[in-house]
Design a protein around this motif. Structure first.
Motif, mmCIF file in Angstrom:
data_model
loop_
_atom_site.group_PDB
_atom_site.id
_atom_site.type_symbol
_atom_site.label_atom_id
_atom_site.label_comp_id
_atom_site.label_asym_id
_atom_site.label_seq_id
_atom_site.Cartn_x
_atom_site.Cartn_y
_atom_site.Cartn_z
ATOM 1 N N GLY A 97 -5.143 -6.881 -9.381
ATOM 2 C CA GLY A 97 -4.062 -6.106 -8.745
ATOM 3 C C GLY A 97 -2.999 -7.072 -8.288
ATOM 4 N N GLY A 98 -1.797 -6.955 -8.881
ATOM 5 C CA GLY A 98 -0.740 -7.936 -8.604
ATOM 6 C C GLY A 98 -0.527 -8.173 -7.127
ATOM 7 N N ARG A 99 -0.476 -7.087 -6.359
ATOM 8 C CA ARG A 99 -0.107 -7.261 -4.955
ATOM 9 C C ARG A 99 -1.282 -7.701 -4.077
ATOM 10 N NH1 ARG A 99 3.884 -3.666 -2.067
ATOM 11 N NH2 ARG A 99 4.297 -5.618 -0.981
ATOM 12 N N VAL A 100 -2.384 -8.013 -4.699
ATOM 13 C CA VAL A 100 -3.454 -8.710 -3.965
ATOM 14 C C VAL A 100 -2.886 -10.020 -3.414
ATOM 15 C CG1 VAL A 100 -5.535 -10.080 -4.402
ATOM 16 C CG2 VAL A 100 -5.471 -7.672 -5.021
ATOM 17 N N PHE A 101 -1.904 -10.589 -4.132
ATOM 18 C CA PHE A 101 -1.240 -11.786 -3.591
ATOM 19 C C PHE A 101 -0.683 -11.479 -2.211
ATOM 20 C CE2 PHE A 101 2.599 -14.124 -2.635
ATOM 21 C CZ PHE A 101 2.152 -15.429 -2.725
ATOM 22 N N CYS A 102 -0.021 -10.303 -2.092
ATOM 23 C CA CYS A 102 0.616 -9.935 -0.820
ATOM 24 C C CYS A 102 -0.414 -9.820 0.306
ATOM 25 C CB CYS A 102 1.334 -8.589 -0.964
ATOM 26 S SG CYS A 102 2.756 -8.649 -2.059
ATOM 27 N N SER A 103 -1.492 -9.098 0.051
ATOM 28 C CA SER A 103 -2.384 -8.769 1.159
ATOM 29 C C SER A 103 -3.470 -9.822 1.408
ATOM 30 C CB SER A 103 -3.036 -7.403 0.920
ATOM 31 O OG SER A 103 -3.618 -7.346 -0.341
ATOM 32 N N ALA A 231 -0.737 5.843 8.602
ATOM 33 C CA ALA A 231 -0.141 5.053 9.689
ATOM 34 C C ALA A 231 -0.311 3.554 9.464
ATOM 35 C CB ALA A 231 -0.763 5.456 11.021
ATOM 36 N N VAL A 232 -1.422 3.135 8.894
ATOM 37 C CA VAL A 232 -1.662 1.693 8.756
ATOM 38 C C VAL A 232 -1.264 1.147 7.380
ATOM 39 C CG1 VAL A 232 -3.541 1.631 10.446
ATOM 40 C CG2 VAL A 232 -4.076 2.005 8.024
ATOM 41 N N CYS A 233 -1.082 2.024 6.422
ATOM 42 C CA CYS A 233 -0.810 1.561 5.050
ATOM 43 C C CYS A 233 0.590 0.954 4.952
ATOM 44 C CB CYS A 233 -0.931 2.739 4.080
ATOM 45 S SG CYS A 233 -0.512 2.277 2.381
ATOM 46 N N PRO A 234 0.708 -0.234 4.355
ATOM 47 C CA PRO A 234 2.041 -0.823 4.207
ATOM 48 C C PRO A 234 2.901 -0.082 3.177
ATOM 49 C CG PRO A 234 0.376 -2.202 3.152
ATOM 50 C CD PRO A 234 -0.367 -1.135 3.895
ATOM 51 N N GLU A 235 2.277 0.742 2.350
ATOM 52 C CA GLU A 235 3.020 1.496 1.332
ATOM 53 C C GLU A 235 2.512 2.950 1.348
ATOM 54 O OE1 GLU A 235 5.362 0.225 -0.673
ATOM 55 O OE2 GLU A 235 5.057 -1.939 -0.464
ATOM 56 N N GLY A 251 -5.812 12.572 -10.641
ATOM 57 C CA GLY A 251 -7.082 11.920 -10.349
ATOM 58 C C GLY A 251 -7.035 11.308 -8.956
ATOM 59 N N SER A 252 -8.172 10.822 -8.492
ATOM 60 C CA SER A 252 -8.243 10.306 -7.124
ATOM 61 C C SER A 252 -7.932 8.812 -7.033
ATOM 62 C CB SER A 252 -9.642 10.577 -6.553
ATOM 63 O OG SER A 252 -10.611 9.934 -7.357
ATOM 64 N N ILE A 253 -7.601 8.175 -8.140
ATOM 65 C CA ILE A 253 -7.283 6.739 -8.096
ATOM 66 C C ILE A 253 -5.821 6.537 -7.693
ATOM 67 C CG2 ILE A 253 -7.196 4.603 -9.443
ATOM 68 C CD1 ILE A 253 -9.960 5.635 -9.421
ATOM 69 N N ILE A 254 -5.597 5.579 -6.794
ATOM 70 C CA ILE A 254 -4.219 5.223 -6.431
ATOM 71 C C ILE A 254 -3.676 4.312 -7.538
ATOM 72 C CG2 ILE A 254 -2.770 3.988 -4.774
ATOM 73 C CD1 ILE A 254 -4.635 4.994 -2.567
ATOM 74 N N LEU A 255 -2.780 4.863 -8.329
ATOM 75 C CA LEU A 255 -2.284 4.119 -9.489
ATOM 76 C C LEU A 255 -0.935 3.441 -9.230
ATOM 77 C CD1 LEU A 255 -3.253 6.602 -12.351
ATOM 78 C CD2 LEU A 255 -4.289 4.379 -11.875
ATOM 79 N N ALA A 256 -0.270 3.791 -8.135
ATOM 80 C CA ALA A 256 1.047 3.201 -7.869
ATOM 81 C C ALA A 256 0.918 1.686 -7.745
ATOM 82 C CB ALA A 256 1.627 3.778 -6.584
ATOM 83 N N PRO A 257 1.746 0.930 -8.476
ATOM 84 C CA PRO A 257 1.600 -0.533 -8.462
ATOM 85 C C PRO A 257 1.941 -1.165 -7.128
ATOM 86 C CG PRO A 257 3.576 0.117 -9.673
ATOM 87 C CD PRO A 257 2.855 1.378 -9.329
ATOM 88 N N GLU A 258 2.601 -0.407 -6.229
ATOM 89 C CA GLU A 258 2.965 -0.973 -4.926
ATOM 90 C C GLU A 258 1.767 -1.070 -3.982
ATOM 91 O OE1 GLU A 258 4.706 1.597 -6.282
ATOM 92 O OE2 GLU A 258 6.490 0.496 -6.951
ATOM 93 N N CYS A 259 0.674 -0.363 -4.265
ATOM 94 C CA CYS A 259 -0.535 -0.503 -3.441
ATOM 95 C C CYS A 259 -0.968 -1.964 -3.468
ATOM 96 C CB CYS A 259 -1.660 0.388 -3.973
ATOM 97 S SG CYS A 259 -3.250 0.085 -3.163
ATOM 98 N N THR A 260 -1.254 -2.528 -2.294
ATOM 99 C CA THR A 260 -1.557 -3.965 -2.224
ATOM 100 C C THR A 260 -3.061 -4.261 -2.308
ATOM 101 O OG1 THR A 260 -1.739 -4.017 0.181
ATOM 102 C CG2 THR A 260 0.475 -4.285 -0.728
ATOM 103 N N ASN A 261 -3.868 -3.239 -2.512
ATOM 104 C CA ASN A 261 -5.326 -3.428 -2.496
ATOM 105 C C ASN A 261 -5.780 -4.139 -1.215
ATOM 106 O OD1 ASN A 261 -5.840 -2.121 -4.876
ATOM 107 N ND2 ASN A 261 -6.281 -3.941 -6.093
ATOM 108 N N CYS A 262 -5.130 -3.786 -0.104
ATOM 109 C CA CYS A 262 -5.480 -4.466 1.155
ATOM 110 C C CYS A 262 -6.772 -3.918 1.759
ATOM 111 C CB CYS A 262 -4.339 -4.347 2.162
ATOM 112 S SG CYS A 262 -4.039 -2.671 2.773
#
Ligand code: SF4
Ligand code: SF4
Ligand code: SF4
Length: 288
Positions: A97-103, A231-235, A251-262
Motif C-alpha cells: 500500500g503506497g501510503r504505508v510510507f505516510c503512516s 473522527a480519527v481517520c486521516p482520510e 464490496g467491503s474493501i476500502i479501495l481508495a488509494p488515499e487510505c494510508t493503511n494506518c
C-alpha cells in the motif's frame, strides 16, 4: 451521553487492541530514524544516508522514487544504483500500500497526527475547505519544475526531507516549515497538509492504487454508527463506500488509494468492523 472517541473500543476490546496500530506505527517511525542514527552514533551502519537515498547494510540501495523521477526529469545522468534503489522501494510500497510510507515511515506523520489530536481535544471544529485533489496538482508541479529548471527545487522545501535531515543533522530553519505545517493543520484546515496538499503523499497514493494489502470492513453489518472511525481517520472520505455501500453493491474493501493503511479505524472500532485483508477478498465475497 456519547462516549469520548475510542472509549467504546477500550471498554469492549481492552487497551492493547484499541491502541495497537498507533503504537506499532510510532515504533516503526522511531525505528527508521533510529536506524539512520545508529551509524553516526555507534559506528554500526545498518542504514547509511537519508530518506531520499540510502544504502541498507552497505549493499542494498534504497531511493525515494519521487526524488529519482525528479532527477531524471531534471536531465541528470541515469545512475544504475539510484534507479535500482527506486525500483526496490516502489515495489515494496506497491505491495503493502503506497501510503504505508505516510503512516508507518514518514517523520511528518506524528506531527500532523498531533495537530489532528489537539484539534479534537480543543474542539476546533471549524475548518477551511480545500479540494483533496489539490495534492495531485501539486505533484504535477513538482514534476514539471525539474523539467523547466533542471533542479530538484521541491526537495529544498519538502517538509519530509527537511524533517528527516533535521532529525539526523540538526533542524536549523526547517523547524519553521514544520511548525507551519502543524499550525496549518491545527488552525486552518483539518488534515490540511497530508490530506490535501502533500505531493509525496499523492505520489504514494498513485503508486499504491492497485496494492494487494487493504483494509476490509468485513463486519460492516455490526456497525452502530458511532462515527469514531471517521473522527480519527486521516482520510475519512475513503470509509463510507466500503462501510455503507452494501445497498449499492459495493464490496467491503476500502479501495481508495488515499487510505494510508494506518489501522487506526481497526483500533478505535468497538464493534471490530475492520481488519487488514487483501483487495481480492472483495471478489471472494461477491462470489459467496
Ligand atoms: S502526506 Fe506527505 S507529509 Fe503527510 S505523511 Fe504522507 S508523505 Fe508525509
Ligand atoms: S465502523 Fe461503525 S461502529 Fe465501528 S467505529 Fe466506525 S462508525 Fe463506529
Ligand atoms: S480507513 Fe482506516 S486504515 Fe485507512 S486511512 Fe482511515 S483509519 Fe487509516
Amino acid at each position: 451521553m456519547s462516549l469520548p472517541i475510542g472509549q467504546a473500543a477500550i471498554e469492549q476490546k481492552g487497551w492493547w487492541p484499541s491502541y495497537r496500530f498507533i503504537l506499532l506505527r510510532r515504533c516503526s517511525q522511531l525505528a527508521v530514524v533510529g536506524l539512520f542514527l545508529l551509524g553516526p552514533l555507534t559506528g554500526i551502519w545498518v542504514l547509511k544516508g537519508n530518506l531520499s537515498a540510502s544504502m541498507l547494510l552497505d549493499t542494498i540501495p534504497l531511493t525515494d522514487p519521487l526524488v529519482w523521477l525528479q532527477t531524471l526529469l531534471a536531465g541528470k545522468a541515469f545512475e544504475l544504483t539510484l534507479g535500482l534503489g527506486a525500483l526496490l522501494v516502489a515495489g515494496f510500497y506497491w505491495l503493502v500500500g503506497g501510503r504505508v510510507f505516510c503512516s508507518w515511515v514518514c517523520p511528518i506523520n506524528p506531527i500532523t497526527d498531533s495537530a489532528s489530536w489537539l484539534r479534537r481535544k480543543l474542539s476546533l471544529n471549524r475548518s477551511g475547505t480545500l479540494s483533496r485533489a489539490l495534492r495531485y496538482w501539486m505533484l504535477g508541479i513538482v514534476l514539471v519544475v525539474p523539467m523547466l529548471t533542471g533542479t530538484l527545487a521541491w526537495e529544498l522545501v519538502n517538509p519530509v526531507s527537511l524533517a528527516m535531515r533535521g532529525a539526523l543533522y540538526g533542524m536549523g530553519a526547517g523547524w519553521l516549515l514544520i511548525t507551519a505545517v502543524f499550525a496549518f493543520d491545527l488552525l486552518m484546515v483539518r488534515r490540511g497538509w497530508c490530506g490535501h496538499l502533500c505531493p509525496l503523499g499523492a505520489f504514494y497514493a498513485l503508486l499504491g492504487k492497485f496494492s494487494p494489502l487493504r483494509i476490509n470492513a468485513s463486519q460492516r453489518e455490526c456497525c452502530n454508527d458511532c462515527m469514531d472511525c471517521y473522527a480519527v481517520c486521516p482520510e475519512p472520505q475513503v470509509i463510507k463506500p466500503a462501510l455503507k455501500g452494501e445497498k449499492l453493491g459495493n464490496g467491503s474493501i476500502i479501495l481508495a488509494p488515499e487510505c494510508t493503511n494506518c489501522g487506526r479505524c481497526i483500533d478505535v472500532c468497538g464493534e471490530s468492523v475492520f481488519e487488514f485483508s487483501t483487495r481480492f477478498a472483495n471478489k471472494a465475497e461477491r462470489q459467496s
